[in-house]
Design an enzyme around this catalytic site. Structure first.
Site, PDB file in Angstrom:
ATOM      1  N   ARG A 125       1.017  -1.263  -0.151  1.00  0.00           N
ATOM      2  CA  ARG A 125       0.011  -0.048   0.020  1.00  0.00           C
ATOM      3  C   ARG A 125       0.865   1.338  -0.004  1.00  0.00           C
ATOM      4  O   ARG A 125       1.872   1.295   0.737  1.00  0.00           O
ATOM      5  CB  ARG A 125      -0.894  -0.157   1.217  1.00  0.00           C
ATOM      6  CG  ARG A 125      -2.035   0.957   1.102  1.00  0.00           C
ATOM      7  CD  ARG A 125      -2.824   0.794   2.530  1.00  0.00           C
ATOM      8  NE  ARG A 125      -3.729  -0.374   2.179  1.00  0.00           N
ATOM      9  CZ  ARG A 125      -4.187  -1.086   3.337  1.00  0.00           C
ATOM     10  NH1 ARG A 125      -3.876  -0.584   4.575  1.00  0.00           N
ATOM     11  NH2 ARG A 125      -4.915  -2.040   3.147  1.00  0.00           N
ATOM     12  N   ARG A 164      -2.666   6.052   9.673  1.00  0.00           N
ATOM     13  CA  ARG A 164      -2.451   5.541   8.510  1.00  0.00           C
ATOM     14  C   ARG A 164      -2.662   6.758   7.597  1.00  0.00           C
ATOM     15  O   ARG A 164      -2.557   8.045   7.845  1.00  0.00           O
ATOM     16  CB  ARG A 164      -3.795   4.649   8.114  1.00  0.00           C
ATOM     17  CG  ARG A 164      -3.812   3.516   8.947  1.00  0.00           C
ATOM     18  CD  ARG A 164      -3.006   2.319   8.463  1.00  0.00           C
ATOM     19  NE  ARG A 164      -3.178   1.240   9.373  1.00  0.00           N
ATOM     20  CZ  ARG A 164      -3.966   0.321   9.181  1.00  0.00           C
ATOM     21  NH1 ARG A 164      -4.809   0.291   8.121  1.00  0.00           N
ATOM     22  NH2 ARG A 164      -4.018  -0.918   9.830  1.00  0.00           N
ATOM     23  N   LYS A 205      -4.783   0.096  14.570  1.00  0.00           N
ATOM     24  CA  LYS A 205      -4.726   1.144  13.503  1.00  0.00           C
ATOM     25  C   LYS A 205      -5.353   2.483  13.966  1.00  0.00           C
ATOM     26  O   LYS A 205      -6.081   2.621  14.823  1.00  0.00           O
ATOM     27  CB  LYS A 205      -5.495   0.719  12.358  1.00  0.00           C
ATOM     28  CG  LYS A 205      -7.157   0.267  12.476  1.00  0.00           C
ATOM     29  CD  LYS A 205      -7.532  -0.059  11.228  1.00  0.00           C
ATOM     30  CE  LYS A 205      -7.402  -1.701  10.982  1.00  0.00           C
ATOM     31  NZ  LYS A 205      -8.320  -2.158   9.830  1.00  0.00           N
ATOM     32  N   LYS A 207      -6.978   5.812  12.260  1.00  0.00           N
ATOM     33  CA  LYS A 207      -7.314   6.558  10.722  1.00  0.00           C
ATOM     34  C   LYS A 207      -7.594   7.949  11.008  1.00  0.00           C
ATOM     35  O   LYS A 207      -8.252   8.246  11.922  1.00  0.00           O
ATOM     36  CB  LYS A 207      -8.443   5.856  10.143  1.00  0.00           C
ATOM     37  CG  LYS A 207      -7.917   4.289   9.835  1.00  0.00           C
ATOM     38  CD  LYS A 207      -9.125   3.556   9.173  1.00  0.00           C
ATOM     39  CE  LYS A 207      -8.725   2.179   8.799  1.00  0.00           C
ATOM     40  NZ  LYS A 207      -9.731   1.395   8.004  1.00  0.00           N
ATOM     41  N   CYS A 255     -14.519  -3.446  -1.511  1.00  0.00           N
ATOM     42  CA  CYS A 255     -13.210  -3.791  -1.151  1.00  0.00           C
ATOM     43  C   CYS A 255     -12.679  -4.871  -2.048  1.00  0.00           C
ATOM     44  O   CYS A 255     -13.295  -5.423  -2.807  1.00  0.00           O
ATOM     45  CB  CYS A 255     -13.226  -4.336   0.588  1.00  0.00           C
ATOM     46  SG  CYS A 255     -13.688  -5.858   0.400  1.00  0.00           S
ATOM     47  N   CYS A 282      -7.504 -11.381  -0.164  1.00  0.00           N
ATOM     48  CA  CYS A 282      -7.435 -11.063   1.212  1.00  0.00           C
ATOM     49  C   CYS A 282      -7.845 -12.293   2.079  1.00  0.00           C
ATOM     50  O   CYS A 282      -8.864 -13.051   1.739  1.00  0.00           O
ATOM     51  CB  CYS A 282      -8.559  -9.840   1.604  1.00  0.00           C
ATOM     52  SG  CYS A 282      -8.795  -9.582   3.090  1.00  0.00           S
ATOM     53  N   CYS A 309     -15.796  -9.001   4.230  1.00  0.00           N
ATOM     54  CA  CYS A 309     -15.916  -9.432   5.764  1.00  0.00           C
ATOM     55  C   CYS A 309     -16.234  -8.067   6.237  1.00  0.00           C
ATOM     56  O   CYS A 309     -16.413  -7.066   5.725  1.00  0.00           O
ATOM     57  CB  CYS A 309     -14.723 -10.122   6.127  1.00  0.00           C
ATOM     58  SG  CYS A 309     -13.426  -8.620   6.652  1.00  0.00           S
TER      59      CYS A 309
END
Ligand code: SF4
Length: 567
Positions: A78, A147, A211, A213, A432, A438, A477
């Site tokens: 990424r 991120r 994480k 964001k 996604c 994934c 998911c």
């Protein structure tokens, strides 16, 4: 008010971070191990902080098992693009890398980043090195850190947009980890003797509990889904000038099936501050979560749970105590849409900007639709920039009047879809990546949503709703990378071909949806939607959105807080 955080044993990931010598671990040894295409388990955790995930091609799992081979491991990379702005040269470099080392596709993510898929371990280091050579990077694109910082697309639309994009870059720089491990491992930087002694002033050895964001939105457009972020800023513009921001905390999408202690949550808008304080406020809130987030249970570690557990009064007191931050009351704002403006737009400085619709954010040349090639060709002549949007699209930005016809000619040559010809449902769709790469996906998303949208379009056409904007999002998911719980029609994978159907979110990203039908296949999804769309077409009030309509008519209860998502 006392900190109510319970003292429990830290999760195993905390130990990995603690013992990693600031994210070094044994990544270099894993990379150099010729016996496997994968990384050691510990390094699989650590490489996320460097912007890459180990994946495997699940389409090939059975065949490789039969052949007694290990899974076909490859890596997602990424690329961080603060505010989504890249130069034409950077675009060409990313396109080249996707062809050379990836699976020849370029994924534009819902967080304004580039994503490569299918990079083999032997090419991982050189790919990351070449990304850095183009003056982009991958550090902190994943992992327990702040991120990629998002910002409303098109910073060139007005001077305010440009100023806000600059603030996004400031936050990004301020909250980027400072470990030298990234340079050592990927860029052959000098090894720091005893790296474990190196300091990470903002994060410390353990980084964030989970994480983190961050996004900025400029009303009336909420194209960054600002309220789905741990930390968000809503630009306040008074008399044409940016004065400051309302700050939002505790948004997040993920939950775990069967665990009602987890839930998506829309952020609280907690106060206003003048624009000069943007770095200080960002830092204070990151520190709040760093120090109070749950480090025992990763499923409850995001800021949204910290806020619900400790309360806003405690939050206000803490940011004042640690960083001297005192927020003023919120300023008024209102959102009208989460979507992008497609096609041409002229900014006050006389430059033109063209937003290209990229379905599912996947740039790929297939079935005669050569979008990747088209944008590549535009990049070879384009003197302006490209902007990745939070809706997985791309803006060809800063086109001079005299260059506009050249860009148009290329778009026409490659028959890039004129958005006027596609339904507003498709224009407001997000998917996604999900399968095949994934490892968490229960079902398809990006590869399947276009087909499902075509079928729902038939229902819309029958009810004369093709030009009525409705948002739809699908993920493989409930981790929610495509922010499905903020879509008027949300679909989340349960098993191959089977989804949960969620309804009742607002069109502007300030209300979650709720489970309407569990474990439904395509036929059942269409069966469930058909009567609702028919009723909507006949009985909606003027300007009433589909998400609001299904609540008004009692098809589903409104979700007014994350904790109500399951009720
Ligand atoms: Fe994978 Fe789930 Fe994220 Fe989709 S939402 S990319 S399936 S983790």
């Amino acid at each position: 008010m006392a900190d109510k955080k319970e003292i429990l044993a830290p999760s195993p990931i905390e130990k990995i971070k603690d013992e990693s010598a600031y994210l070094r671990g044994t990544i270099t040894e894993s990379l150099n191990d010729p016996l496997t295409g994968g990384m050691r388990a510990v390094d699989q955790v650590l490489i996320k902080f460097h912007g890459t995930y180990q994946q495997q091609d699940r389409d090939l799992d059975d065949e490789r098992k039969k052949q007694k081979l290990e899974p076909l491991y490859s890596f997602l990379i990424r690329v961080r693009v603060p505010a989504g702005v890249t130069t034409a040269a950077q675009w060409l470099a990313m396109d080249d890398l996707s062809e050379q080392y990836g699976d020849k596709t370029l994924k534009l993510t819902t967080r304004q980043a580039f994503q490569f898929h299918g990079v083999l371990k032997r090419n991982l280091k050189r790919t990351i090195k070449e990304i850095n050579d183009s003056l982009l990077d991958t550090i902190a694109a994943c992992g327990d850190v702040n991120r990629n910082v998002m910002c409303s697309a098109n910073p060139f639309e007005s001077p305010v947009h440009a100023e806000v994009a600059e603030d996004a870059r400031k936050i990004s720089a301020h909250l980027t980890p400072s470990t030298n491990a990234y340079h050592e491992i990927w860029l052959d930087g000098k090894l720091i003797e005893g790296g474990e002694k190196e300091e990470e002033p903002l994060y410390g050895k353990l980084y964030m509990p989970r994480k983190f964001k961050t996004a900025i939105a400029i009303p009336p457009r909420n194209d960054t889904d600002v309220l789905s972020n741990d930390l968000g800023f809503i630009a306040i513009v008074e008399n044409g000038k940016l004065t400051g921001y309302n700050v939002t905390i505790g948004g997040g999408m993920a939950y775990t099936f069967g665990n009602n202690e987890t839930y998506p949550r829309v952020a609280d808008v907690v106060g206003y501050f003048p624009k000069e304080q943007i770095e200080a406020v960002s830092e204070a809130i990151l520190i709040f979560q760093r120090d109070h987030g749950n480090r025992s249970e990763r499923k409850n570690a995001r800021l949204k749970y910290t806020v619900d557990r400790l309360g806003l009064e405690f939050f206000y007191a803490e940011i004042k105590r640690t960083n001297g931050i005192v927020l003023a009351p919120n300023k008024a704002y209102s959102f009208e849409t989460m979507g992008d403006k497609y096609g041409w737009l002229k900014s006050a400085d006389g430059l033109w900007h063209y937003t290209v619709f990229v379905e599912g954010g996947k740039l790929i040349d297939r079935n005669g639709y050569l979008a990747k090639m088209a944008i590549r060709e535009i990049a070879t002549i384009h003197k302006g920039t490209f902007i990745l949007t939070g809706n997985q699209n791309v803006v060809i930005a800063q086109v001079e009047e005299g260059e506009k016809s050249k860009v148009e000619a290329i778009l026409k040559k490659y028959k890039i879809i004129d958005t006027a010809k596609i339904s507003l449902l498709r224009q407001n769709s997000i998917a996604c990546a999900a399968l095949p790469y994934c490892g968490l996906a229960f079902a398809e998303a990006e590869r399947y949503l276009p087909t499902l949208v075509s079928k729902i379009d038939q229902l819309l056409e029958a009810n004369d709703l093709l030009q009525t904007p409705i948002s739809i999002r699908m993920t493989g998911c409930p981790n929610g990378c495509g922010r499905p719980f903020l879509a008027e029609i949300g679909l989340v994978g349960r098993a191959p071909g089977v989804y949960n159907l969620y309804l009742g979110a607002s069109f502007v990203g300030d209300r979650l949806n709720k489970l309407y039908k569990e474990m439904v296949n395509e036929e059942q999804i269409l069966e469930a939607l058909a009567p609702l769309l028919e009723d909507y077409a006949k009985n909606r009030t003027t300007e009433e959105r589909f998400g609001d309509f299904v609540i008004r008519k009692g098809y589903i209860k409104a979700t007014l807080a994350g904790k109500e998502f399951h009720n």
